[in-house]
Design an enzyme around this catalytic site. Structure first.
Site, PDB file in Angstrom:
ATOM      1  N   TRP A  44      37.989  57.227  45.927  1.00  0.00           N
ATOM      2  CA  TRP A  44      38.848  56.147  45.448  1.00  0.00           C
ATOM      3  C   TRP A  44      38.597  55.804  43.985  1.00  0.00           C
ATOM      4  O   TRP A  44      39.361  55.039  43.379  1.00  0.00           O
ATOM      5  CB  TRP A  44      38.622  54.887  46.284  1.00  0.00           C
ATOM      6  CG  TRP A  44      39.116  54.983  47.699  1.00  0.00           C
ATOM      7  CD1 TRP A  44      38.924  56.017  48.576  1.00  0.00           C
ATOM      8  CD2 TRP A  44      39.863  53.997  48.426  1.00  0.00           C
ATOM      9  NE1 TRP A  44      39.501  55.733  49.782  1.00  0.00           N
ATOM     10  CE2 TRP A  44      40.085  54.499  49.720  1.00  0.00           C
ATOM     11  CE3 TRP A  44      40.357  52.734  48.099  1.00  0.00           C
ATOM     12  CZ2 TRP A  44      40.783  53.796  50.689  1.00  0.00           C
ATOM     13  CZ3 TRP A  44      41.053  52.023  49.064  1.00  0.00           C
ATOM     14  CH2 TRP A  44      41.268  52.554  50.338  1.00  0.00           C
ATOM     15  N   ALA A  45      37.512  56.314  43.406  1.00  0.00           N
ATOM     16  CA  ALA A  45      37.135  55.942  42.036  1.00  0.00           C
ATOM     17  C   ALA A  45      38.133  56.526  41.041  1.00  0.00           C
ATOM     18  O   ALA A  45      38.275  57.739  40.928  1.00  0.00           O
ATOM     19  CB  ALA A  45      35.727  56.449  41.738  1.00  0.00           C
ATOM     20  N   GLN A  46      38.811  55.649  40.314  1.00  0.00           N
ATOM     21  CA  GLN A  46      39.825  56.100  39.366  1.00  0.00           C
ATOM     22  C   GLN A  46      39.250  56.361  37.982  1.00  0.00           C
ATOM     23  O   GLN A  46      39.578  57.322  37.319  1.00  0.00           O
ATOM     24  CB  GLN A  46      40.937  55.043  39.255  1.00  0.00           C
ATOM     25  CG  GLN A  46      41.765  54.866  40.514  1.00  0.00           C
ATOM     26  CD  GLN A  46      42.783  53.738  40.361  1.00  0.00           C
ATOM     27  OE1 GLN A  46      42.679  52.908  39.465  1.00  0.00           O
ATOM     28  NE2 GLN A  46      43.746  53.713  41.246  1.00  0.00           N
ATOM     29  N   GLY A  47      38.374  55.467  37.532  1.00  0.00           N
ATOM     30  CA  GLY A  47      37.975  55.459  36.124  1.00  0.00           C
ATOM     31  C   GLY A  47      37.251  56.689  35.648  1.00  0.00           C
ATOM     32  O   GLY A  47      37.821  57.536  34.973  1.00  0.00           O
ATOM     33  N   GLU A 112      35.837  51.652  28.570  1.00  0.00           N
ATOM     34  CA  GLU A 112      36.129  50.626  29.560  1.00  0.00           C
ATOM     35  C   GLU A 112      35.394  49.342  29.215  1.00  0.00           C
ATOM     36  O   GLU A 112      34.545  49.319  28.327  1.00  0.00           O
ATOM     37  CB  GLU A 112      35.754  51.115  30.964  1.00  0.00           C
ATOM     38  CG  GLU A 112      36.580  52.301  31.429  1.00  0.00           C
ATOM     39  CD  GLU A 112      36.271  52.746  32.841  1.00  0.00           C
ATOM     40  OE1 GLU A 112      37.083  53.495  33.403  1.00  0.00           O
ATOM     41  OE2 GLU A 112      35.222  52.348  33.381  1.00  0.00           O
ATOM     42  N   HIS A 236      36.835  43.190  41.285  1.00  0.00           N
ATOM     43  CA  HIS A 236      37.577  43.889  40.240  1.00  0.00           C
ATOM     44  C   HIS A 236      38.713  42.984  39.775  1.00  0.00           C
ATOM     45  O   HIS A 236      39.429  42.417  40.596  1.00  0.00           O
ATOM     46  CB  HIS A 236      38.139  45.220  40.752  1.00  0.00           C
ATOM     47  CG  HIS A 236      38.548  46.146  39.647  1.00  0.00           C
ATOM     48  ND1 HIS A 236      39.676  45.935  38.882  1.00  0.00           N
ATOM     49  CD2 HIS A 236      37.977  47.274  39.163  1.00  0.00           C
ATOM     50  CE1 HIS A 236      39.776  46.898  37.991  1.00  0.00           C
ATOM     51  NE2 HIS A 236      38.754  47.724  38.126  1.00  0.00           N
ATOM     52  N   ARG A 283      33.541  42.755  33.834  1.00  0.00           N
ATOM     53  CA  ARG A 283      34.433  42.451  34.942  1.00  0.00           C
ATOM     54  C   ARG A 283      34.294  41.028  35.478  1.00  0.00           C
ATOM     55  O   ARG A 283      35.280  40.408  35.870  1.00  0.00           O
ATOM     56  CB  ARG A 283      34.207  43.451  36.085  1.00  0.00           C
ATOM     57  CG  ARG A 283      34.724  44.839  35.759  1.00  0.00           C
ATOM     58  CD  ARG A 283      34.358  45.823  36.836  1.00  0.00           C
ATOM     59  NE  ARG A 283      34.943  47.132  36.546  1.00  0.00           N
ATOM     60  CZ  ARG A 283      34.706  48.215  37.274  1.00  0.00           C
ATOM     61  NH1 ARG A 283      33.894  48.147  38.311  1.00  0.00           N
ATOM     62  NH2 ARG A 283      35.271  49.360  36.971  1.00  0.00           N
ATOM     63  N   HIS A 344      35.292  44.487  44.902  1.00  0.00           N
ATOM     64  CA  HIS A 344      35.326  45.873  44.443  1.00  0.00           C
ATOM     65  C   HIS A 344      34.021  46.637  44.644  1.00  0.00           C
ATOM     66  O   HIS A 344      34.041  47.815  44.961  1.00  0.00           O
ATOM     67  CB  HIS A 344      35.689  45.893  42.958  1.00  0.00           C
ATOM     68  CG  HIS A 344      35.835  47.264  42.378  1.00  0.00           C
ATOM     69  ND1 HIS A 344      36.709  48.197  42.883  1.00  0.00           N
ATOM     70  CD2 HIS A 344      35.208  47.861  41.323  1.00  0.00           C
ATOM     71  CE1 HIS A 344      36.625  49.312  42.168  1.00  0.00           C
ATOM     72  NE2 HIS A 344      35.725  49.144  41.231  1.00  0.00           N
ATOM     73  N   ARG A 379      27.750  45.179  37.760  1.00  0.00           N
ATOM     74  CA  ARG A 379      27.791  46.613  37.419  1.00  0.00           C
ATOM     75  C   ARG A 379      28.676  46.866  36.218  1.00  0.00           C
ATOM     76  O   ARG A 379      29.822  46.422  36.168  1.00  0.00           O
ATOM     77  CB  ARG A 379      28.314  47.412  38.615  1.00  0.00           C
ATOM     78  CG  ARG A 379      28.485  48.901  38.319  1.00  0.00           C
ATOM     79  CD  ARG A 379      28.949  49.650  39.545  1.00  0.00           C
ATOM     80  NE  ARG A 379      30.307  49.330  39.922  1.00  0.00           N
ATOM     81  CZ  ARG A 379      31.399  49.945  39.450  1.00  0.00           C
ATOM     82  NH1 ARG A 379      31.287  50.889  38.536  1.00  0.00           N
ATOM     83  NH2 ARG A 379      32.597  49.606  39.889  1.00  0.00           N
ATOM     84  N   SER A 384      28.745  53.574  38.470  1.00  0.00           N
ATOM     85  CA  SER A 384      28.527  53.708  39.921  1.00  0.00           C
ATOM     86  C   SER A 384      28.411  55.161  40.365  1.00  0.00           C
ATOM     87  O   SER A 384      27.461  55.528  41.065  1.00  0.00           O
ATOM     88  CB  SER A 384      29.649  53.009  40.696  1.00  0.00           C
ATOM     89  OG  SER A 384      30.919  53.465  40.271  1.00  0.00           O
ATOM     90  N   LEU A 385      29.359  56.011  39.982  1.00  0.00           N
ATOM     91  CA  LEU A 385      29.247  57.425  40.343  1.00  0.00           C
ATOM     92  C   LEU A 385      27.995  58.029  39.712  1.00  0.00           C
ATOM     93  O   LEU A 385      27.341  58.883  40.310  1.00  0.00           O
ATOM     94  CB  LEU A 385      30.488  58.199  39.888  1.00  0.00           C
ATOM     95  CG  LEU A 385      31.774  57.965  40.687  1.00  0.00           C
ATOM     96  CD1 LEU A 385      32.930  58.744  40.076  1.00  0.00           C
ATOM     97  CD2 LEU A 385      31.586  58.359  42.149  1.00  0.00           C
TER      98      LEU A 385
END
Length: 526
Positions: A44-47, A112, A236, A283, A344, A379, A384-385
């Site tokens: 699901w991670a877009q960034g 970001e 988020h 965020r 999120h 975060r 995260s990844l």
């Protein structure tokens, strides 16, 4: 029947598969997933993934950005270790075939919120999916990796489950419910890695996948492990507001590439009113600003507008988001996107060291299930990844180096269903789940008060007793297993929030708005 492995990995996302691939060079590994292998949060991670790769950027700058976003609650030694390992982690993904975007023969880097430089490597706006598929392909091709989808983790096997009862906290594997056989199976191993993700589904609105029910955190807590900073729940800022499509995330990179947040009635760009960094603030700052605008003026949403940028640029950088929105009648190249905050990311979790070791011998953890010291009170985007990759490898390396010191396989008792029956009132599960998610959103959400938290604590105490009684009388089902874990995790979040008497990062309370001079972790001990 007892199924035996060298190592058991619970979770099939970036952390779990990274660990499995490193372990499989020398050992036999089983990877279990509660549904299909791709259903976790990684896909699901877009960034993207943050790494220092741009000329003029530095490890020190990435470390400082992470510490600032984390409001000083991070462990600097951990942050320095993870940031330093990022370029090598990116290179390994490239070798696995992840097609990161390039420009002029080099990796294309985007920026970001909270980052002082462009350092986000990405695959358009679907980085997580590309990473997930590459890891899955490599795992499926490895003869030492056994992939076991549709297995729902019930509880870790400890000394109390041995044939000879033991009070030591050593973990020997897992009881897991098979969706195929509708029975609980016994899986034993010399080492077990939790890579089960976060607890987003404890909230009414969340960008997390359906299976993010805090299973690993709850199981580790029941097995005697400490958890830390569970009050630090990231919301988020920009989840799509839509009655047709639930929980669709509009990536941070839209703001990083010039997207502006506006009041939907006046068109006023409001973020500069809250923070000098405007849309590029961390965020927690942006989420609170949006929450305040919505609550103050009785809005349903605010606008995120990137229509001032070239349409070709927008379509090229955000193809999946653009296509999804077009299907809903929204053209982001010509009009603003309606957005609201949503839960999120779970910044707290099971306490681990730099090797991924937990308090329980034989049990490791990596990724969102943990509190490693990397994220602190908030975060930083696209860390995260990175955490999954670095700690997945670290856990694998430590297991291999300490193999001779790990506990041997032992005989354990099979799952006993002799004193329970099939449920005759499944409605209890759906009703209780709905209650938890609603009061957690209203009472333990973006802005908190002591009175609301106390109300939440009274309700969770009552529901926890009801779920405990229900669990004692009926056979387990996937829904019951998840509800039991949600109740546990909700209680941990509430207790942690009540314990922190300050506002820091993601934890903002009207009753304690000052930030204390010294940052301290909230640590709960079983």
């Amino acid at each position: 029947m007892d199924r035996r492995f060298d190592i058991l990995v619970i979770g099939s996302g970036a952390a779990g598969l990274t660990a499995a691939l490193h372990l499989a060079e020398y050992r036999r590994v089983a990877v279990i997933a509660k549904g299909p292998l791709s259903d976790g949060a990684t896909g699901w991670a877009q960034g993207g993934i943050a790494a220092v790769l741009e000329e003029g950027d530095s490890f020190e700058a990435h470390v400082e950005d992470t510490m600032v976003a984390g409001a000083g609650l991070n462990d600097r030694h951990v942050v320095e270790h993870v940031v330093g390992a990022a370029p090598a982690a990116i290179q390994r993904l490239i070798e696995l075939g992840v097609p990161f975007a390039e420009e002029g023969g080099a990796l294309h880097l985007t920026r970001e919120g909270g980052h002082s430089h462009r350092r986000i490597v990405h695959v358009a706006d679907a980085t997580g999916w590309a990473v997930q598929k590459a890891l899955e392909r490599a795992a499926a091709a490895n003869p030492n990796i056994i992939l076991l989808p549709d297995m729902v983790a019930v509880d870790l096997i400890t000394g109390r489950h041995q044939d000879r009862f033991s009070t030591d906290g050593t973990v020997h594997g897992l009881y897991a419910y098979s969706r195929a056989t509708r029975r609980v199976e016994t899986l034993t191993a010399r080492a077990t890695i939790l890579a089960t993700g976060g607890a987003g589904r404890v909230y009414l609105y969340s960008t997390a996948p359906r299976g993010a029910t805090g299973d690993g955190i709850a199981m580790a807590w029941r097995a005697g492990c400490r958890v830390s900073n569970m009050e630090m729940m990231q919301f988020h800022p920009t989840c799509l507001y839509s009655l047709e499509l639930k929980n669709f995330l509009i990536t941070e990179a839209v703001r990083g590439e010039g997207g502006i947040l506006k009041h939907p009635l006046t068109g006023h760009r409001f973020m500069p009113d809250y923070d000098e960094r405007a849309e590029l603030a961390p965020r927690d700052v942006v989420a609170r600003a949006i929450d305040n605008e919505i609550k103050r003026d009785g809005l349903d949403y605010v606008h995120l507008d990137i229509s001032h940028r070239d349409p070709g640029f927008v379509r090229a950088h955000f193809p999946n988001i653009h296509e999804k929105l077009i299907g809903l009648g929204i053209d982001m190249t010509r009009e603003p996107i309606p957005v609201v905050p949503a839960q999120h990311y779970t910044c707290g979790g099971v306490v681990v060291d730099l090797c991924g070791r937990t308090d329980a011998p034989g049990l490791y953890a990596a990724g969102e299930v943990t509190e490693s010291g990397l994220h602190g009170a908030n975060r930083l985007a696209s860390n995260s990844l990175l955490e999954c990759l670095v700690f997945g490898e670290a856990a694998a390396r430590d297991i291999l180096e300490r193999w001779d010191k790990l506990p041997p396989l032992v005989r354990v008792r099979e799952w006993d269903e002799s004193r329970v029956t099939d449920s005759d009132e499944e409605v209890v599960i759906a009703q209780t789940w709905g209650e938890i998610r609603r009061f957690m959103w209203n009472y333990v959400g973006i802005v908190r008060t002591t009175k609301r938290l106390q109300r939440a604590k009274r309700r969770i105490d009552m529901l926890r007793q009801e779920v405990t009684d229900y669990y004692a009388h009926f056979r387990v089902t996937p829904d019951l297993i998840e509800l039991r874990n949600l109740v546990e995790v909700a209680d941990l979040i509430i207790r942690s929030a009540l314990a922190r008497r300050e506002s820091r990062g993601l934890h903002f309370t009207r009753d304690w708005q000052r930030t204390l001079a010294h940052a301290r972790d909230t640590v709960l001990v079983p």
